[in-house]
Design an enzyme around this catalytic site. Structure first.
Site, mmCIF file in Angstrom:
data_model
loop_
_atom_site.group_PDB
_atom_site.id
_atom_site.type_symbol
_atom_site.label_atom_id
_atom_site.label_comp_id
_atom_site.label_asym_id
_atom_site.label_seq_id
_atom_site.Cartn_x
_atom_site.Cartn_y
_atom_site.Cartn_z
ATOM 1 N N GLY A 2 4.653 3.230 -9.439
ATOM 2 C CA GLY A 2 3.939 1.879 -9.577
ATOM 3 C C GLY A 2 3.407 0.899 -8.594
ATOM 4 N N LEU A 3 1.940 1.532 -8.550
ATOM 5 C CA LEU A 3 1.184 0.815 -7.715
ATOM 6 C C LEU A 3 0.028 -0.575 -7.939
ATOM 7 C CD1 LEU A 3 0.857 4.578 -5.823
ATOM 8 C CD2 LEU A 3 2.869 2.868 -4.647
ATOM 9 N N GLU A 27 8.837 -22.737 -11.519
ATOM 10 C CA GLU A 27 7.212 -22.296 -10.568
ATOM 11 C C GLU A 27 6.907 -23.422 -12.085
ATOM 12 O OE1 GLU A 27 5.145 -19.780 -11.392
ATOM 13 O OE2 GLU A 27 6.226 -18.755 -9.466
ATOM 14 N N ARG A 69 -0.266 -4.172 -8.259
ATOM 15 C CA ARG A 69 -0.927 -5.345 -7.214
ATOM 16 C C ARG A 69 0.168 -5.605 -5.975
ATOM 17 N NH1 ARG A 69 -3.561 -10.274 -11.414
ATOM 18 N NH2 ARG A 69 -1.566 -9.241 -12.459
ATOM 19 N N MET A 70 1.147 -5.442 -7.077
ATOM 20 C CA MET A 70 2.291 -5.766 -5.892
ATOM 21 C C MET A 70 2.797 -4.810 -5.729
ATOM 22 S SD MET A 70 4.225 -8.791 -7.427
ATOM 23 C CE MET A 70 5.767 -8.810 -6.529
ATOM 24 N N ASN A 99 9.263 -7.390 -14.183
ATOM 25 C CA ASN A 99 9.466 -8.740 -14.181
ATOM 26 C C ASN A 99 10.066 -8.895 -15.558
ATOM 27 O OD1 ASN A 99 8.516 -10.516 -12.360
ATOM 28 N ND2 ASN A 99 6.355 -11.010 -13.520
ATOM 29 N N SER A 118 9.447 -12.242 -6.075
ATOM 30 C CA SER A 118 8.707 -13.119 -6.115
ATOM 31 C C SER A 118 7.854 -13.008 -5.022
ATOM 32 C CB SER A 118 9.500 -14.574 -6.317
ATOM 33 O OG SER A 118 8.509 -15.234 -5.494
ATOM 34 N N ASN A 122 10.942 -18.703 -11.794
ATOM 35 C CA ASN A 122 9.852 -18.343 -12.758
ATOM 36 C C ASN A 122 9.263 -20.196 -13.789
ATOM 37 O OD1 ASN A 122 9.127 -16.288 -11.737
ATOM 38 N ND2 ASN A 122 7.909 -15.659 -12.964
ATOM 39 N N LYS A 127 15.502 -14.606 -11.363
ATOM 40 C CA LYS A 127 14.176 -14.579 -11.471
ATOM 41 C C LYS A 127 13.288 -15.325 -12.579
ATOM 42 C CE LYS A 127 9.930 -13.435 -10.046
ATOM 43 N NZ LYS A 127 9.064 -12.882 -10.739
ATOM 44 N N ASP A 185 1.499 6.757 -9.099
ATOM 45 C CA ASP A 185 0.919 5.639 -10.310
ATOM 46 C C ASP A 185 -0.117 6.657 -10.753
ATOM 47 O OD1 ASP A 185 -0.053 2.678 -10.084
ATOM 48 O OD2 ASP A 185 -1.529 3.115 -11.109
#
Length: 297
Positions: free
Chosen positions: A7-8, A173, A10-11, A86, A112, A170, A166, A30
């Site tokens: 998994g490549l 948050e 955004r993060m 997540n 995070s 959130n 986590k 990916d």
């Protein structure tokens, strides 16, 4: 240390770069051929030396379950899988059980940091066996910000504890973001205030409400003072809902987090049915003026 990363996005892509910058070898896979290092999961596993470590960073739910299932057939006893998406904490026990049938260890990790993690580092919350966490510590240390480990990393408990921590993170948050947003709206409504972005900018140092979230809001307001370029429609990732569900399960009052979640639901309504009902009731019992509805053409 050597690691596979599935998994490549955004993060994930930024995590690969940050880990590599610390001198570790990362082999990434990916579905996008333009960013991956190998063509398939079997090739990724074949490139890793045993005992292998594979970090899974794909969307929660079925995508994660599918990757875990495939890895359970490709990896072997003594290997380790870290799940950093997540996922709901209850999924972690199922993932661990699937992998455990082949003697593969499992650690869940709440991450995070978002798109800023490459530069700033990531806050990490993990769950699992002590030996498995210790084995992956060089990777965790590469990802977290420099400084004291306990300021940005925690072994929160047994399997599922990382994602549970986590989730609550959130949820908090949600509440913080809503409070800043409401403060912004009130400032913007007052004619005496000449520049909301400067007022909130002056809160960034020396005040008790200073935070990174405030800094990000100030940056957004200075780019677009009236926020006219964006819609108020706001999605929720799911973790806010899970936090409220867990609060109900434990009979723990979380009125701020719950209100922040419901505010996001309200943002998606062009004309709230509930507020139409309130308006109608005011007209019925008090004879108050009722505004006409929008004309649909």
């Amino acid at each position: 240390m050597q690691m596979g990363l599935v998994g490549l996005g955004r993060m994930g892509a930024n995590m690969r770069e940050r880990i590599r910058d610390s001198g570790h070898e990362v082999i990434g896979f990916d579905s996008d051929p333009s960013i991956r290092d190998v063509e398939s999961l079997p090739e990724l596993v074949a490139r890793l030396s045993r005992p292998r470590v594979v970090w899974v960073m794909v969307p929660s739910g079925e995508p994660t379950r599918a990757v875990i299932s495939e890895l359970s057939d490709l990896l072997a006893g003594g290997d380790l899988v870290i799940e950093g998406g997540n996922s709901h904490f209850s999924d972690d026990e199922a993932h661990s059980a699937v992998l455990g049938e082949s003697g593969i260890s499992y650690v869940d990790c709440g991450v995070s940091g978002g798109v800023w993690g490459l530069k700033e580092g990531y806050g990490l919350m993990v769950g699992g066996e002590e030996a498995d966490v210790a084995r992956a510590m060089p990777i965790f240390d590469a990802l977290r910000p420099r400084g004291r480990r306990e300021d940005s990393f925690v072994h929160a408990g047994s399997i599922g504890a990382g994602h549970y921590a986590k989730m609550v993170h959130n949820g908090i948050e949600y509440g913080l973001m809503q409070a800043y947003a409401e403060g912004y709206e009130l400032l913007a409504a007052e004619p005496r205030i000449s520049a909301v972005e400067n007022v909130m900018g002056a809160w960034q140092k020396g005040t008790v409400v200073r935070s990174w979230l405030l800094e990000l809001l100030v940056a957004a307001l200075r780019e677009d003072p009236g926020l006219s370029s964006i819609s108020g429609y706001t999605e929720d990732s799911g973790e806010g809902r899970w936090t409220v569900e867990e609060a109900v399960s434990h009979a723990v009052p979380v009125p701020v987090i719950a209100a922040a979640l419901f505010a996001r639901f309200s943002s998606r309504q062009d004309d709230s049915p509930a507020m139409k009902a309130v308006s109608a009731l005011r007209g019925q019992f008090g004879g108050h003026d009722v505004q006409p509805g929008k004309v649909v053409v």
